[in-house]
Structure formats: C-alpha cells, structure tokens
Design an enzyme around this catalytic site. Sequence first.
Site, PDB file in Angstrom:
ATOM      1  N   ASN A 187       0.871  -1.178   0.000  1.00 21.39           N
ATOM      2  CA  ASN A 187       0.000   0.000   0.000  1.00 21.39           C
ATOM      3  C   ASN A 187       0.906   1.226   0.000  1.00 21.39           C
ATOM      4  O   ASN A 187       1.514   1.551   1.017  1.00 21.39           O
ATOM      5  CB  ASN A 187      -0.900  -0.031   1.250  1.00 21.39           C
ATOM      6  CG  ASN A 187      -1.735   1.234   1.382  1.00 21.39           C
ATOM      7  OD1 ASN A 187      -1.795   2.044   0.465  1.00 21.39           O
ATOM      8  ND2 ASN A 187      -2.379   1.393   2.532  1.00 21.39           N
ATOM      9  N   TRP A 188       0.971   1.872  -1.146  1.00 21.32           N
ATOM     10  CA  TRP A 188       1.889   3.016  -1.266  1.00 21.32           C
ATOM     11  C   TRP A 188       1.352   4.265  -0.569  1.00 21.32           C
ATOM     12  O   TRP A 188       2.067   5.250  -0.434  1.00 21.32           O
ATOM     13  CB  TRP A 188       2.155   3.328  -2.748  1.00 21.32           C
ATOM     14  CG  TRP A 188       2.929   2.279  -3.482  1.00 21.32           C
ATOM     15  CD1 TRP A 188       3.333   1.064  -2.985  1.00 21.32           C
ATOM     16  CD2 TRP A 188       3.413   2.337  -4.821  1.00 21.32           C
ATOM     17  NE1 TRP A 188       4.034   0.373  -3.945  1.00 21.32           N
ATOM     18  CE2 TRP A 188       4.091   1.134  -5.088  1.00 21.32           C
ATOM     19  CE3 TRP A 188       3.325   3.296  -5.836  1.00 21.32           C
ATOM     20  CZ2 TRP A 188       4.692   0.858  -6.328  1.00 21.32           C
ATOM     21  CZ3 TRP A 188       3.906   3.030  -7.073  1.00 21.32           C
ATOM     22  CH2 TRP A 188       4.593   1.825  -7.304  1.00 21.32           C
ATOM     23  N   LYS A 189       0.084   4.242  -0.194  1.00 25.86           N
ATOM     24  CA  LYS A 189      -0.552   5.422   0.419  1.00 25.86           C
ATOM     25  C   LYS A 189      -0.325   6.641  -0.495  1.00 25.86           C
ATOM     26  O   LYS A 189      -0.261   6.472  -1.712  1.00 25.86           O
ATOM     27  CB  LYS A 189      -0.044   5.617   1.849  1.00 25.86           C
ATOM     28  CG  LYS A 189      -0.178   4.329   2.673  1.00 25.86           C
ATOM     29  CD  LYS A 189       0.015   4.517   4.142  1.00 25.86           C
ATOM     30  CE  LYS A 189      -0.163   3.175   4.846  1.00 25.86           C
ATOM     31  NZ  LYS A 189      -0.132   3.292   6.302  1.00 25.86           N
TER      32      LYS A 189
ATOM     33  N   HIS B 281      -9.533   1.053   4.803  1.00 23.51           N
ATOM     34  CA  HIS B 281      -8.261   1.260   5.501  1.00 23.51           C
ATOM     35  C   HIS B 281      -8.503   2.237   6.657  1.00 23.51           C
ATOM     36  O   HIS B 281      -9.302   3.164   6.523  1.00 23.51           O
ATOM     37  CB  HIS B 281      -7.195   1.802   4.542  1.00 23.51           C
ATOM     38  CG  HIS B 281      -5.825   1.785   5.150  1.00 23.51           C
ATOM     39  ND1 HIS B 281      -5.422   2.733   6.061  1.00 23.51           N
ATOM     40  CD2 HIS B 281      -4.801   0.919   5.008  1.00 23.51           C
ATOM     41  CE1 HIS B 281      -4.184   2.446   6.449  1.00 23.51           C
ATOM     42  NE2 HIS B 281      -3.792   1.354   5.834  1.00 23.51           N
TER      43      HIS B 281
ATOM     44  N   GLU C  57      -6.955   4.667   7.663  1.00 25.48           N
ATOM     45  CA  GLU C  57      -6.737   6.074   7.313  1.00 25.48           C
ATOM     46  C   GLU C  57      -7.926   6.641   6.548  1.00 25.48           C
ATOM     47  O   GLU C  57      -8.193   7.841   6.596  1.00 25.48           O
ATOM     48  CB  GLU C  57      -5.419   6.194   6.520  1.00 25.48           C
ATOM     49  CG  GLU C  57      -4.227   5.970   7.439  1.00 25.48           C
ATOM     50  CD  GLU C  57      -2.994   5.388   6.779  1.00 25.48           C
ATOM     51  OE1 GLU C  57      -2.894   5.418   5.542  1.00 25.48           O
ATOM     52  OE2 GLU C  57      -2.126   4.884   7.522  1.00 25.48           O
TER      53      GLU C  57
ATOM     54  N   GLU D 101      -5.247  -4.838  10.549  1.00 24.36           N
ATOM     55  CA  GLU D 101      -4.192  -3.848  10.793  1.00 24.36           C
ATOM     56  C   GLU D 101      -4.491  -3.093  12.088  1.00 24.36           C
ATOM     57  O   GLU D 101      -5.298  -2.144  12.075  1.00 24.36           O
ATOM     58  CB  GLU D 101      -4.129  -2.832   9.648  1.00 24.36           C
ATOM     59  CG  GLU D 101      -3.746  -3.412   8.310  1.00 24.36           C
ATOM     60  CD  GLU D 101      -3.188  -2.337   7.394  1.00 24.36           C
ATOM     61  OE1 GLU D 101      -2.033  -2.472   6.977  1.00 24.36           O
ATOM     62  OE2 GLU D 101      -3.888  -1.344   7.118  1.00 24.36           O
TER      63      GLU D 101
ATOM     64  N   GLY E  67       2.730   2.280  10.889  1.00 27.06           N
ATOM     65  CA  GLY E  67       3.690   3.376  10.808  1.00 27.06           C
ATOM     66  C   GLY E  67       4.441   3.656  12.096  1.00 27.06           C
ATOM     67  O   GLY E  67       5.125   4.665  12.219  1.00 27.06           O
TER      68      GLY E  67
ATOM     69  N   SER F 241       3.567  -2.042  10.336  1.00 28.12           N
ATOM     70  CA  SER F 241       5.024  -2.085  10.550  1.00 28.12           C
ATOM     71  C   SER F 241       5.655  -3.416  10.150  1.00 28.12           C
ATOM     72  O   SER F 241       6.549  -3.923  10.833  1.00 28.12           O
ATOM     73  CB  SER F 241       5.374  -1.729  12.003  1.00 28.12           C
ATOM     74  OG  SER F 241       5.020  -0.391  12.272  1.00 28.12           O
TER      75      SER F 241
ATOM     76  N   GLY G 259       2.990  -1.192   4.260  1.00 19.90           N
ATOM     77  CA  GLY G 259       3.009   0.227   3.941  1.00 19.90           C
ATOM     78  C   GLY G 259       4.414   0.686   3.574  1.00 19.90           C
ATOM     79  O   GLY G 259       4.904   0.438   2.472  1.00 19.90           O
ATOM     80  N   GLY G 260       5.084   1.316   4.526  1.00 19.71           N
ATOM     81  CA  GLY G 260       6.387   1.937   4.266  1.00 19.71           C
ATOM     82  C   GLY G 260       7.386   1.042   3.540  1.00 19.71           C
ATOM     83  O   GLY G 260       8.053   1.490   2.596  1.00 19.71           O
TER      84      GLY G 260
HETATM   85  P1  13P Z   1       3.218   0.438   7.628  1.00 20.05           P
HETATM   86  O1  13P Z   1       3.685  -0.865   7.048  1.00 20.05           O
HETATM   87  O2  13P Z   1       3.958   1.617   7.122  1.00 20.05           O
HETATM   88  O3  13P Z   1       3.104   0.379   9.123  1.00 20.05           O
HETATM   89  O4  13P Z   1       1.700   0.647   7.093  1.00 20.05           O
HETATM   90  C1  13P Z   1       0.785  -0.357   7.248  1.00 20.05           C
HETATM   91  C2  13P Z   1      -0.430  -0.030   6.472  1.00 20.05           C
HETATM   92  O5  13P Z   1      -1.216   0.813   6.859  1.00 20.05           O
HETATM   93  C3  13P Z   1      -0.641  -0.752   5.201  1.00 20.05           C
HETATM   94  O6  13P Z   1      -1.938  -0.570   4.736  1.00 20.05           O
END
Ligand code: 13P
Length: 258
Positions: free
Chosen positions: A9-11, A95, A97, A170, A176, A217, A238-239
Amino acid sequence: MSRKLIIGNWKMNGSLAANEALARALTTAGLEEKPVDCAVCPPSVYLAQMAGLLQGSSLLLGAQTVHARESGAFTGDVSAAMLAELGCKLVLVGHSERRAGHGESSEQVAAQALAAARAGLTPVVCVGESADDHDAGLMQDVVIAQLAPLAGLEVEAGVLLLEKLVLAYEPIWAIGSGEAATPQYVSVVLECIHEWLAEAAPALAEEALPRVLYGGSVRPDNASEMLSLHACGGLLVGGASLVAEEFIAICSAAAAQV
Ligand code: 13P
C-alpha cells in the site's frame, strides 16, 4: 497451505519517476517464478501509468479506495468499473486512514466492497482497533463489529461477498509506528476472525474462505514470523513497500512459506 498474498500500500507516495524505478525493480526481481501473489496499490492518479509498467508481469495492480456507487455526482471519487477498466485486480477498502480521515463507516465499507466484487475486483477489507481499544482489551469486539456488515451480502444470487474478498487485520497502533504487533497477539485476532468467518459463512468449505492478512510495521525482519502463523494468509505492507529491496525480501519470505 495456500499461496500467501503480499500487498504493497503506497498510500499518498510516489511520482512518475519514482514509480517507474520501483516498477522496474519489482518486475525484474523474478517474483513471477516464486509461489506467492504480489500486488501494489499506488495512488489512483498513477494507476494508468502503473498498469502500463506492470504489463506482462505477474504483479497485480490494486487501488486504495473505491466509491460504492457506479457513477454520478461524487466529486473526487472513482468507481469500481473505472478501476477494473484500468487493469486493477484488487482494491483496498476501509483502511483505517480512510475510516478516520474520510469518516467511512463499516456499512459504507461493506457497500464499497460489494461494488468492487460486482465489478470483478477483489476487495481487501481492512479492519483493526485503535490504541485505546487495544489498551481496553477490546480488539476482538472492535474487529467483529467492523466485519459484521459484510455478513450475508451477495455478489450475485447464491454467491457470498465473503467468498470474493480478502481481509486485512491492521491494528491502528502498529501502523507506521515501527512496532509491529507480536505474532502471539496477531494470532489471537486472526483466529478470532477465522472463527467469525466460519460462523458467518457456514456453508463455505475452508478452502473457499478468504485469506486474512496482517498489516502494521511489517519489515523484512518480522515478515517470516507473521507469515508462519497458521491463520496468516499474507501481509499488507506500507512503508516497506516503497523500498524495492524490502518489498522483494518480504515477497520472497512469503514464497518460502509455501
Ligand atoms: P506500515 O507498514 O507503514 O506500518 O503501514 C501499514 C499499512 O497501513 C498498510 O496498509
């Protein structure tokens, strides 16, 4: 054991140049020869670019959200048919967010998932508890309440939405933060989700039940222990999905579990 699914997930990250470099690294890493399903979800403005860059590769393209309606006066939104037309195979819905930043309720998330499945996409429905709910020991209650609107929905007569989706757990406090939940903790919640699925869709054989992913994470150094959990069908990253070597390492760890 079925193949694991690893989704990046590149956000709200990327640029035309950065996407091209990342796509080149991912498509030349030999992932298609490994027993693992890998997907990337760039921001929607880059889906067309990424569809071109991923052409001919085994990497799946996904979007980060979708509107529940087919078309109309919904400024800024995109429909499931639009995503499918661009070559998307899956779409994240709910998600944390989006739930927090856009006020999406679990009922709206279920409607989005249904629209996606009806357009032939695999919805990846995200659930997870906040830090406060975590501290209060309410993680199972919160997750079950988020899942509840998905029960009983049909993509078409006799075909449950639950057969056509993927779930992603999640915990919000792990996203994050650099601190993933422990495998023991994840295992308890994933087992609880599997129990809910078995009750919500009793007629479905175990193989037809959706994969349940973990996210929060995830890094190359903790991916294997999560993936080795019996209930863990893959990872939502994510990251680390923005760093080619890290995402490739996570996908390779998943392939090694089969
Ligand atoms: P991180 O891997 O950066 O913690 O993000 C997780 C996430 O929200 C993936 O959708």
